[in-house]
Design a protein around this motif. Structure first.
Motif, PDB file in Angstrom:
ATOM      1  N   ARG A  92       0.892  -1.170   0.000  1.00 13.08           N
ATOM      2  CA  ARG A  92       0.000   0.000   0.000  1.00 13.08           C
ATOM      3  C   ARG A  92       0.925   1.213   0.000  1.00 13.08           C
ATOM      4  N   VAL A  93       1.305   1.653  -1.189  1.00 15.84           N
ATOM      5  CA  VAL A  93       2.309   2.704  -1.321  1.00 15.84           C
ATOM      6  C   VAL A  93       1.757   3.876  -2.127  1.00 15.84           C
ATOM      7  N   HIS A  94       2.466   4.987  -2.039  1.00 12.82           N
ATOM      8  CA  HIS A  94       2.053   6.179  -2.778  1.00 12.82           C
ATOM      9  C   HIS A  94       2.527   6.138  -4.226  1.00 12.82           C
ATOM     10  N   ARG A  95       3.742   5.652  -4.434  1.00 10.98           N
ATOM     11  CA  ARG A  95       4.323   5.604  -5.774  1.00 10.98           C
ATOM     12  C   ARG A  95       4.877   4.209  -6.050  1.00 10.98           C
ATOM     13  N   LEU A  96       4.572   3.730  -7.224  1.00 16.00           N
ATOM     14  CA  LEU A  96       5.185   2.506  -7.713  1.00 16.00           C
ATOM     15  C   LEU A  96       5.913   2.883  -9.000  1.00 16.00           C
ATOM     16  N   ARG A  97       7.240   2.818  -8.968  1.00 13.37           N
ATOM     17  CA  ARG A  97       8.063   3.132 -10.143  1.00 13.37           C
ATOM     18  C   ARG A  97       8.448   1.841 -10.815  1.00 13.37           C
ATOM     19  N   CYS A  98       7.974   1.650 -12.024  1.00 14.40           N
ATOM     20  CA  CYS A  98       8.185   0.406 -12.760  1.00 14.40           C
ATOM     21  C   CYS A  98       9.142   0.659 -13.912  1.00 14.40           C
ATOM     22  N   ASP A  99      10.278  -0.002 -13.895  1.00 16.31           N
ATOM     23  CA  ASP A  99      11.297   0.176 -14.922  1.00 16.31           C
ATOM     24  C   ASP A  99      11.309  -1.041 -15.843  1.00 16.31           C
ATOM     25  N   GLU A 100      11.395  -0.789 -17.129  1.00 15.98           N
ATOM     26  CA  GLU A 100      11.366  -1.830 -18.177  1.00 15.98           C
ATOM     27  C   GLU A 100      10.114  -2.698 -18.061  1.00 15.98           C
ATOM     28  N   VAL A 101       8.957  -2.025 -18.112  1.00 19.51           N
ATOM     29  CA  VAL A 101       7.686  -2.753 -18.000  1.00 19.51           C
ATOM     30  C   VAL A 101       7.452  -3.699 -19.168  1.00 19.51           C
ATOM     31  N   GLU A 102       8.132  -3.475 -20.274  1.00 21.72           N
ATOM     32  CA  GLU A 102       7.988  -4.387 -21.410  1.00 21.72           C
ATOM     33  C   GLU A 102       8.355  -5.815 -21.016  1.00 21.72           C
ATOM     34  N   LEU A 103       9.205  -5.955 -20.004  1.00 20.63           N
ATOM     35  CA  LEU A 103       9.658  -7.274 -19.563  1.00 20.63           C
ATOM     36  C   LEU A 103       8.824  -7.842 -18.413  1.00 20.63           C
ATOM     37  N   PHE A 104       7.771  -7.134 -18.007  1.00 24.65           N
ATOM     38  CA  PHE A 104       6.934  -7.586 -16.899  1.00 24.65           C
ATOM     39  C   PHE A 104       6.110  -8.809 -17.286  1.00 24.65           C
ATOM     40  N   ASP A 105       5.930  -9.674 -16.306  1.00 26.00           N
ATOM     41  CA  ASP A 105       4.960 -10.738 -16.408  1.00 26.00           C
ATOM     42  C   ASP A 105       3.582 -10.089 -16.311  1.00 26.00           C
ATOM     43  N   ASP A 106       2.646 -10.494 -17.159  1.00 27.12           N
ATOM     44  CA  ASP A 106       1.332  -9.854 -17.198  1.00 27.12           C
ATOM     45  C   ASP A 106       0.611  -9.935 -15.847  1.00 27.12           C
ATOM     46  N   ALA A 107       0.725 -11.064 -15.160  1.00 26.99           N
ATOM     47  CA  ALA A 107       0.051 -11.215 -13.859  1.00 26.99           C
ATOM     48  C   ALA A 107       0.630 -10.254 -12.822  1.00 26.99           C
ATOM     49  N   VAL A 108       1.934 -10.003 -12.884  1.00 31.73           N
ATOM     50  CA  VAL A 108       2.570  -9.062 -11.961  1.00 31.73           C
ATOM     51  C   VAL A 108       2.089  -7.640 -12.268  1.00 31.73           C
ATOM     52  N   TRP A 109       2.010  -7.306 -13.557  1.00 30.68           N
ATOM     53  CA  TRP A 109       1.524  -5.971 -13.938  1.00 30.68           C
ATOM     54  C   TRP A 109       0.087  -5.772 -13.456  1.00 30.68           C
ATOM     55  N   GLN A 110      -0.756  -6.779 -13.612  1.00 29.72           N
ATOM     56  CA  GLN A 110      -2.141  -6.671 -13.151  1.00 29.72           C
ATOM     57  C   GLN A 110      -2.197  -6.511 -11.633  1.00 29.72           C
ATOM     58  N   ALA A 111      -1.374  -7.245 -10.916  1.00 31.91           N
ATOM     59  CA  ALA A 111      -1.340  -7.119  -9.452  1.00 31.91           C
ATOM     60  C   ALA A 111      -0.878  -5.727  -9.037  1.00 31.91           C
ATOM     61  N   ALA A 112       0.027  -5.150  -9.799  1.00 33.98           N
ATOM     62  CA  ALA A 112       0.578  -3.831  -9.465  1.00 33.98           C
ATOM     63  C   ALA A 112      -0.463  -2.719  -9.571  1.00 33.98           C
ATOM     64  N   GLN A 113      -1.521  -2.947 -10.318  1.00 32.97           N
ATOM     65  CA  GLN A 113      -2.527  -1.898 -10.524  1.00 32.97           C
ATOM     66  C   GLN A 113      -3.311  -1.563  -9.258  1.00 32.97           C
ATOM     67  N   GLY A 128      -1.772   8.700  -5.411  1.00 29.13           N
ATOM     68  CA  GLY A 128      -1.183   7.395  -5.663  1.00 29.13           C
ATOM     69  C   GLY A 128      -0.969   7.224  -7.158  1.00 29.13           C
ATOM     70  N   SER A 129       0.195   6.751  -7.533  1.00 29.78           N
ATOM     71  CA  SER A 129       0.471   6.648  -8.972  1.00 29.78           C
ATOM     72  C   SER A 129       1.425   5.508  -9.295  1.00 29.78           C
ATOM     73  N   ILE A 130       1.270   5.044 -10.515  1.00 26.99           N
ATOM     74  CA  ILE A 130       2.167   4.049 -11.082  1.00 26.99           C
ATOM     75  C   ILE A 130       2.860   4.725 -12.250  1.00 26.99           C
ATOM     76  N   GLU A 131       4.172   4.669 -12.245  1.00 27.00           N
ATOM     77  CA  GLU A 131       4.947   5.250 -13.338  1.00 27.00           C
ATOM     78  C   GLU A 131       5.649   4.114 -14.064  1.00 27.00           C
ATOM     79  N   ALA A 132       5.406   4.001 -15.341  1.00 25.92           N
ATOM     80  CA  ALA A 132       5.959   2.925 -16.160  1.00 25.92           C
ATOM     81  C   ALA A 132       7.018   3.504 -17.090  1.00 25.92           C
ATOM     82  N   LEU A 133       8.251   3.025 -16.968  1.00 25.07           N
ATOM     83  CA  LEU A 133       9.350   3.464 -17.819  1.00 25.07           C
ATOM     84  C   LEU A 133       9.814   2.261 -18.635  1.00 25.07           C
ATOM     85  N   SER A 134       9.983   2.451 -19.948  1.00 27.02           N
ATOM     86  CA  SER A 134      10.410   1.303 -20.738  1.00 27.02           C
ATOM     87  C   SER A 134      10.776   1.691 -22.160  1.00 27.02           C
TER      88      SER A 134
END
Length: 192
Positions: A92-113, A128-134
């Motif tokens: 339960r965080v304010h920011r989730l910084r995701c680097d190289e999301v192209e390499l994410f497992d789809d289930a992990v990406w869905q859980a991150a939402q 609260g935000s998710i930042e995707a860098l890739s």
């Protein structure tokens, strides 16, 4: 938001700078770093760690900087997550910084939402935000989906490419014989 850029374009380092600014100016903020691989997460964290261990910022660290997390004296905290549903769920965080999301497992990406929350951090209200860098490695992959979402207005997209990060060509270099001419068209001569 989505940050789409070329390899070597500075996405990871910009993510570190954004993380450092969050930690310093939003007391109590909780940031998590999640990347397409634990190695990539560690790379981002290592850049941050070097900054926090510098003479300029070392007095802001509460305790010591460990291999996976650090807390600042203002209560801000950053931690590296591994690329797994188990690691992501329950956060339960304010920011989730995701680097190289192209390499994410789809289930992990869905859980991150579902892991971010908005709250006051000191005198700053943090959405609260998710930042995707890739970069975009695969046609029709996760990054393509995120870029399409941005085109539809569901996400904010920031992008740059090789031409945006090239240094200016020296005047002595002849454009006509340059192997980059087809892509550059002489723009690197006038780059800012």
């Amino acid at each position: 938001c989505v940050v789409w850029a070329n390899r070597g374009g500075g996405k990871t380092q910009l993510g570190v700078i954004a993380t450092l600014l969050d930690l310093l100016f939003k007391p109590g903020i909780q940031v998590r770093i999640l990347a397409g691989s634990f190695e990539q997460s560690s790379k981002m964290y290592d850049y941050l760690r070097r900054l926090l261990e510098s003479d300029l910022l070392a007095d802001r660290v509460d305790g010591r900087v460990t291999g996976r997390r650090v807390t600042l004296t203002n209560g801000s905290r950053v931690e590296v997550l591994s690329q797994s549903e188990r690691s992501v769920r329950g956060q339960r965080v304010h920011r989730l910084r995701c680097d190289e999301v192209e390499l994410f497992d789809d289930a992990v990406w869905q859980a991150a939402q579902m892991v971010t929350r908005s709250a006051w951090c000191g005198e700053v209200f943090v959405h609260g935000s998710i930042e995707a860098l890739s970069t975009m490695h695969r046609p029709w992959g996760l990054m393509q989906t995120l870029v399409d979402d941005a085109a539809a207005g569901r996400r904010r997209l920031f992008r740059w490419n090789l031409l945006d990060v090239l240094e200016r060509c020296p005047p002595a270099r002849a454009c006509e014989s340059c192997p980059l001419w087809e892509d550059c068209g002489g723009r690197a001569k006038n780059a800012r």
